[in-house]
Design a protein around this motif. Structure first.
Motif, PDB file in Angstrom:
ATOM      1  N   UNK A 125      -7.611  12.036  20.229  1.00 51.89           N
ATOM      2  CA  UNK A 125      -7.196  11.787  18.854  1.00 51.89           C
ATOM      3  C   UNK A 125      -7.559  10.399  18.369  1.00 51.89           C
ATOM      4  N   UNK A 126      -7.217  10.162  17.119  1.00 53.25           N
ATOM      5  CA  UNK A 126      -7.520   8.899  16.465  1.00 53.25           C
ATOM      6  C   UNK A 126      -6.228   8.256  15.980  1.00 53.25           C
ATOM      7  N   UNK A 127      -6.188   6.928  16.063  1.00 52.77           N
ATOM      8  CA  UNK A 127      -5.089   6.154  15.503  1.00 52.77           C
ATOM      9  C   UNK A 127      -5.691   5.225  14.453  1.00 52.77           C
ATOM     10  N   UNK A 128      -5.215   5.355  13.230  1.00 55.27           N
ATOM     11  CA  UNK A 128      -5.583   4.433  12.158  1.00 55.27           C
ATOM     12  C   UNK A 128      -4.335   3.611  11.889  1.00 55.27           C
ATOM     13  N   UNK A 129      -4.404   2.314  12.151  1.00 56.11           N
ATOM     14  CA  UNK A 129      -3.256   1.449  11.858  1.00 56.11           C
ATOM     15  C   UNK A 129      -3.717   0.339  10.934  1.00 56.11           C
ATOM     16  N   UNK A 130      -2.823  -0.029  10.025  1.00 59.98           N
ATOM     17  CA  UNK A 130      -3.152  -1.103   9.097  1.00 59.98           C
ATOM     18  C   UNK A 130      -1.894  -1.857   8.720  1.00 59.98           C
ATOM     19  N   UNK A 131      -2.082  -3.156   8.461  1.00 57.04           N
ATOM     20  CA  UNK A 131      -0.994  -4.066   8.102  1.00 57.04           C
ATOM     21  C   UNK A 131      -1.254  -4.633   6.721  1.00 57.04           C
ATOM     22  N   UNK A 132      -0.173  -5.013   6.077  1.00 56.64           N
ATOM     23  CA  UNK A 132      -0.290  -5.719   4.803  1.00 56.64           C
ATOM     24  C   UNK A 132       0.875  -6.692   4.712  1.00 56.64           C
ATOM     25  N   UNK A 133       0.572  -7.911   4.297  1.00 55.48           N
ATOM     26  CA  UNK A 133       1.607  -8.902   4.040  1.00 55.48           C
ATOM     27  C   UNK A 133       2.317  -8.499   2.749  1.00 55.48           C
ATOM     28  N   UNK A 134       3.623  -8.506   2.788  1.00 51.96           N
ATOM     29  CA  UNK A 134       4.411  -8.036   1.656  1.00 51.96           C
ATOM     30  C   UNK A 134       4.742  -9.160   0.684  1.00 51.96           C
ATOM     31  N   UNK A 135       4.840  -8.793  -0.571  1.00 50.65           N
ATOM     32  CA  UNK A 135       5.366  -9.666  -1.617  1.00 50.65           C
ATOM     33  C   UNK A 135       6.633  -8.990  -2.112  1.00 50.65           C
ATOM     34  N   UNK A 136       7.608  -9.793  -2.473  1.00 43.54           N
ATOM     35  CA  UNK A 136       8.908  -9.249  -2.838  1.00 43.54           C
ATOM     36  C   UNK A 136       9.219  -9.477  -4.314  1.00 43.54           C
ATOM     37  N   UNK A 137       9.927  -8.524  -4.912  1.00 45.39           N
ATOM     38  CA  UNK A 137      10.439  -8.723  -6.273  1.00 45.39           C
ATOM     39  C   UNK A 137      11.605  -9.694  -6.201  1.00 45.39           C
ATOM     40  N   UNK A 138      11.877 -10.373  -7.308  1.00 47.49           N
ATOM     41  CA  UNK A 138      13.044 -11.261  -7.371  1.00 47.49           C
ATOM     42  C   UNK A 138      14.303 -10.446  -7.107  1.00 47.49           C
ATOM     43  N   UNK A 139      15.206 -10.985  -6.279  1.00 49.14           N
ATOM     44  CA  UNK A 139      16.464 -10.323  -5.990  1.00 49.14           C
ATOM     45  C   UNK A 139      16.351  -9.170  -5.007  1.00 49.14           C
ATOM     46  N   UNK A 140      15.279  -9.096  -4.258  1.00 49.94           N
ATOM     47  CA  UNK A 140      15.081  -7.994  -3.306  1.00 49.94           C
ATOM     48  C   UNK A 140      16.127  -8.022  -2.207  1.00 49.94           C
ATOM     49  N   UNK A 141      16.562  -6.828  -1.754  1.00 50.23           N
ATOM     50  CA  UNK A 141      17.524  -6.798  -0.661  1.00 50.23           C
ATOM     51  C   UNK A 141      16.962  -7.286   0.671  1.00 50.23           C
ATOM     52  N   UNK A 142      15.642  -7.244   0.844  1.00 51.50           N
ATOM     53  CA  UNK A 142      15.014  -7.678   2.100  1.00 51.50           C
ATOM     54  C   UNK A 142      13.993  -8.767   1.848  1.00 51.50           C
TER      55      UNK A 142
END
Length: 145
Positions: A125-142
């Motif tokens: 099989x194949x594994x496709x993995x990818x990452x992205x640095x997140x940007x947050x909205x103001x007041x985000x819970x995380x």
């Protein structure tokens, strides 16, 4: 705080929007910027579409797995199938302008910060993995720490 989920899906076209909706709902709930969420959802859709089309020899029953991790400032997504695998020597080249297929992996590379395409050692099989640095909205819970 971190969030992760994993789905085992049938290799059917209807599974692709299900995975995208779950990801978008997770990103919305966590407070991720909508543009980043959209990029991740498009990349996930392309990876799932590849798993549906190429990811198995046993028909839809062979299935594929989608796992998403949101941890700190990063989201990692993995799509794993049980198909014939992806030749490591195969170069990913942009599709011809008139081609109907072949744009998915290039699109994932454009939308994500880091992409890995390969196989798990000793497995089919194949594994496709990818990452992205997140940007947050103001007041985000995380918010990023």
């Amino acid at each position: 705080m971190s969030i992760w989920w994993s789905l085992h899906l049938r290799r059917e076209a209807a599974s692709v929007p299900l995975a995208r909706r779950l990801l978008l709902g997770t990103m919305e709930t966590a407070g991720v910027d909508p543009e980043v969420s959209y990029d991740l959802a498009v990349a996930l859709g392309e990876a799932c579409a590849n798993a549906v089309e190429h990811g198995g020899v046993g028909g839809a029953s062979s299935g594929y797995r989608v796992t998403a991790y949101v941890d700190g400032e990063k989201c990692r997504i993995e799509v794993t199938d049980s198909g014939p695998g992806f030749a490591r020597t195969r170069e990913i080249r942009p599709a011809r302008p008139d081609a109907e297929h072949g744009r998915g992996l290039c699109l994932i590379r454009e939308l994500a910060d880091h992409v890995h395409i390969g196989s798990k050692p000793g497995r089919r099989g194949t594994v496709v993995s990818f990452d992205k640095i997140l940007k947050w909205r103001d007041g985000s819970p995380l918010p990023a720490v």
